[in-house]
Design a protein around this motif. Structure first.
Motif, short mmCIF file in Angstrom:
data_model
loop_
_atom_site.label_atom_id
_atom_site.label_comp_id
_atom_site.label_asym_id
_atom_site.label_seq_id
_atom_site.Cartn_x
_atom_site.Cartn_y
_atom_site.Cartn_z
N VAL A 1 -15.19 2.83 13.85
CA VAL A 1 -14.38 3.18 12.68
C VAL A 1 -15.29 3.58 11.53
O VAL A 1 -16.32 2.95 11.28
CB VAL A 1 -13.49 1.98 12.28
N GLY A 2 -14.90 4.64 10.85
CA GLY A 2 -15.57 5.02 9.61
C GLY A 2 -16.93 5.64 9.77
O GLY A 2 -17.75 5.57 8.86
N ARG B 1 -11.08 6.94 3.03
CA ARG B 1 -11.43 6.48 1.68
C ARG B 1 -12.30 5.24 1.71
O ARG B 1 -12.73 4.76 0.66
CB ARG B 1 -10.17 6.17 0.90
N GLY B 2 -12.53 4.67 2.90
CA GLY B 2 -13.43 3.52 3.00
C GLY B 2 -12.77 2.17 2.78
O GLY B 2 -13.43 1.15 2.85
N THR B 3 -11.47 2.15 2.48
CA THR B 3 -10.83 0.86 2.20
C THR B 3 -10.46 0.12 3.48
O THR B 3 -10.12 -1.05 3.44
CB THR B 3 -9.56 1.03 1.36
N GLU C 1 -12.47 -0.57 5.95
CA GLU C 1 -13.59 -1.34 6.51
C GLU C 1 -13.42 -2.84 6.30
O GLU C 1 -13.60 -3.64 7.23
CB GLU C 1 -14.91 -0.87 5.91
N LEU C 2 -13.04 -3.22 5.08
CA LEU C 2 -12.91 -4.65 4.80
C LEU C 2 -11.72 -5.24 5.58
O LEU C 2 -11.80 -6.35 6.09
CB LEU C 2 -12.73 -4.86 3.29
N THR C 3 -10.64 -4.47 5.68
CA THR C 3 -9.48 -4.92 6.45
C THR C 3 -9.88 -5.19 7.89
O THR C 3 -9.44 -6.14 8.53
CB THR C 3 -8.37 -3.85 6.42
N LEU C 4 -10.74 -4.31 8.40
CA LEU C 4 -11.16 -4.40 9.79
C LEU C 4 -12.00 -5.64 10.06
O LEU C 4 -12.08 -6.10 11.19
CB LEU C 4 -12.00 -3.15 10.08
N THR C 5 -12.65 -6.17 9.02
CA THR C 5 -13.50 -7.33 9.23
C THR C 5 -12.74 -8.64 8.99
O THR C 5 -13.34 -9.70 8.95
CB THR C 5 -14.73 -7.29 8.31
N LEU C 6 -11.42 -8.54 8.81
CA LEU C 6 -10.60 -9.75 8.74
C LEU C 6 -10.40 -10.27 10.16
O LEU C 6 -10.55 -9.52 11.13
CB LEU C 6 -9.24 -9.41 8.11
N GLN D 1 -6.03 7.68 6.23
CA GLN D 1 -6.35 7.75 4.80
C GLN D 1 -7.23 6.57 4.35
O GLN D 1 -8.27 6.80 3.72
CB GLN D 1 -5.08 7.84 3.97
N ASP E 1 0.82 -1.21 0.00
CA ASP E 1 0.00 0.00 0.00
C ASP E 1 0.86 1.27 0.00
O ASP E 1 0.51 2.27 -0.61
CB ASP E 1 -0.90 0.04 1.25
#
Lengths: 306, 266
Positions: free
Chosen positions: B264-265, B104-106, B108-113, B100, B11
């Protein structure tokens, strides 16, 4: 049978703004649960609470038998966010491999198989994916580790009709294998063909949980008939389930609740040239069947702010 | 390497390459004019620069002995431009750890890992620290190589000491950005706090040596623990460096706890 999702008095306030209030919900193993409501009604708030992205103001929630704060439970959940953001020059295939690795390993062939079914392009850089392709990548990552629980927030947005059909087939397969799906939508039509039950949420409150067949009975449809000659109004008055009747010359329009039988038989006495029957509109279900409920909450809202 | 660390490095890669090139080229260009500066003591020697007031010279990067190897390195690489560029880099990369991707919303998915919040932050931070370390190593090789090629006469260990301090300093500011991001999720706020602390800290430390009214503030300045021991002249100022490293660890722990507690978010 233990519940897959169970909430008790689950409440989330963002400061003073209500996101969700007093949600009591049980989702059983092996069912497809449709979670319906207009935008901003609390669907995404509920889903984010289930995934521990946000924390409840009060109340209790368990997912797959544990507190969602236990991170390990999330390898057994597949999640599609309502708005999926992907960026960068990394290829979608590599991103999926990363997600798979963190969730304990996903065979490459399964990812490719899903991509083929959904006709997804995994070689493009993520920042350059079209909206449809982005949604496909989101679906692949949600399904690829064969999770016990799928949580899909507005899953069909941006998909063309053929891919939507394939997606619904995938949902049915998940149910057939005994796994559970929670999918949200603001359109009843999107979930009614696969859901066993639907919950309807409005302004942060769950206003009803219904069997899908029962809900369809209650659904309000807008119907229009066009005849070859003007028809008398009396012929359509006081029919069972008919409301908002308008008769203008040779055209009749109304809404019907439940069975259209009486209306069809009345219309059959004349020569029908053209007929339009719109899909039941979720918004109209709210307005008719839950208007009392709503009015009560509206009053409560006024009292709260006063 | 944990999957999230290598993913985070990917990233950051774009910014990382850009900053490495930028800082590297800057060092290369400025250090390469050293020979012509030494050859012209009438313009750049201590006598010529004596007309400027001390605090101003300090503020401009410590021009007290511009024609000596150590003085030149101090002014160009280690006091003003080096830390300035490298801090901007650390703050920019630091904002990519949490704020960042959250904005940008990216994230959220990382957080649900299946990775708990604290580990998520720690692994993304580890990738930041590794990135900064990489830039520090590359620029160190550059500076040490130039110093030896141009016969600057600065002991190798002092260059190691100064560069270590530079790394600790920028890691601190990167961590400030991460901590504010972790607590608030706001990119501009986190970069603003770190940037203001860096500029304020620099001014307080350099001017504060001569201006008594603000010299008591120097203990709040990260630059104090880096510059006060004059590493390029005197080697490792161990105490100061330990303060920087300790403060960084405290900030990191704060970041982990703050991030673990909030929504978050939203």
């Amino acid at each position: 049978m233990t519940a897959v999702v169970e909430t008790e008095g689950l409440t989330k306030f963002y400061g003073k703004r209500r996101g969700l209030e007093d949600l009591n919900l049980v989702i059983h193993p092996g069912e497809v649960f449709g979670y319906l409501g207009p935008n901003g009604s609390g669907k995404t708030t509920t889903i984010r609470l289930l995934l521990d992205v946000i924390r409840p103001t009060s109340g209790r929630v368990t997912v797959l038998g544990t507190d969602p704060r236990d991170a390990s439970v999330r390898s057994r959940i597949g999640y599609l966010p309502g708005e999926l953001f992907l960026e960068g020059r990394e290829r979608a295939r590599d991103y999926l491999a990363f997600l798979g690795a963190v969730r304990g390993g996903v065979p490459r062939t399964r990812i490719e198989g899903l991509a083929e079914r959904l006709e997804a392009d995994l070689s493009a850089p993520m920042g350059k994916l079209s909206k449809g392709n982005r949604q496909k990548v989101g679906l692949i990552q949600a399904f690829m580790h064969e999770p016990e629980l799928l949580i899909l927030d507005e899953p069909t947005g941006g998909l063309d009709p053929l891919v939507q059909q394939e997606f619904l087939t995938m949902v049915r397969e998940v149910r057939a294998s005994g796994r559970t799906v929670l999918m949200s939508s603001h359109v009843l039509a999107e979930v009614e063909h696969v859901s066993d039950r639907v919950g309807i949420v409005r302004a942060g409150r769950l206003v009803a949980v219904e069997d899908i067949s029962a809900l369809r009975e209650k659904a309000v449809r807008r119907v229009e008939f066009h005849f070859d000659a003007p028809v008398p109004r009396e012929a359509f008055e006081n029919l069972a389930g008919v409301r908002d009747l308008r008769v203008e010359g040779a055209a009749v329009s109304c809404t019907i609740d439940g069975r259209p039988d009486a209306l069809i038989k009345a219309a059959a006495r004349f020569t029908v040239v053209h007929m339009v029957s719109a899909e039941p509109d979720l918004e109209e279900i709210f307005l008719t069947y839950y208007s009392d409920e709503e009015a009560r909450h509206a009053r409560a809202g006024v009292e709260e702010s006063a | 390497m944990p999957a999230l660390v290598s993913k985070s490095l990917r990233d950051y890669r774009r910014g990382l390459i850009g900053w490495t090139l930028g800082i590297g080229v800057f060092m290369l260009v400025y250090l390469s004019v050293y020979s012509s500066i030494v050859a012209d003591p009438d313009t750049y020697g201590p006598a010529a620069l004596a007309k400027f007031p001390g605090p101003l010279k300090d503020l401009m990067g410590g021009l007290d002995n511009f024609t000596s190897g150590a003085g030149y390195l101090q002014a160009v690489a280690y006091q003003m431009f080096g830390p300035l560029l490298f801090t901007m880099c650390a703050v920019t990369l630091g904002s990519q750890v949490i704020a960042q991707p959250e904005e940008r919303g990216t994230l959220e998915l990382t957080l649900t890992l299946p990775i708990d919040r604290r580990r998520l932050l720690l692994e993304r931070f580890a990738a930041l620290a590794l990135s900064l370390l990489g830039i520090a190593l590359i620029t160190f090789v550059l500076v040490a190589g130039m110093a030896s090629a141009l016969d600057m006469g600065v002991p190798f260990v002092n260059i190691v000491a100064a560069h270590t301090g530079l790394f600790l300093l920028v890691l601190f500011f990167g961590t400030v950005t991460v901590t504010v991001s972790a607590a608030t999720g706001r990119k501009s706020l986190s970069m603003g706090v770190a940037g203001a602390w860096a500029v304020g800290g620099y001014v307080v430390e350099t001017l504060g040596r001569d201006v008594a009214a603000i010299s008591w503030l120097r203990w709040l300045s990260p630059f104090h623990y880096y510059l006060d021991g004059r590493p390029i002249y005197q080697g490792f100022p161990t105490g100061g460096y330990l303060v920087l490293a300790g403060a960084t660890i405290v900030l990191l722990l704060t970041a982990m706890l703050a991030f673990d507690r909030r929504d978050v978010g939203v």
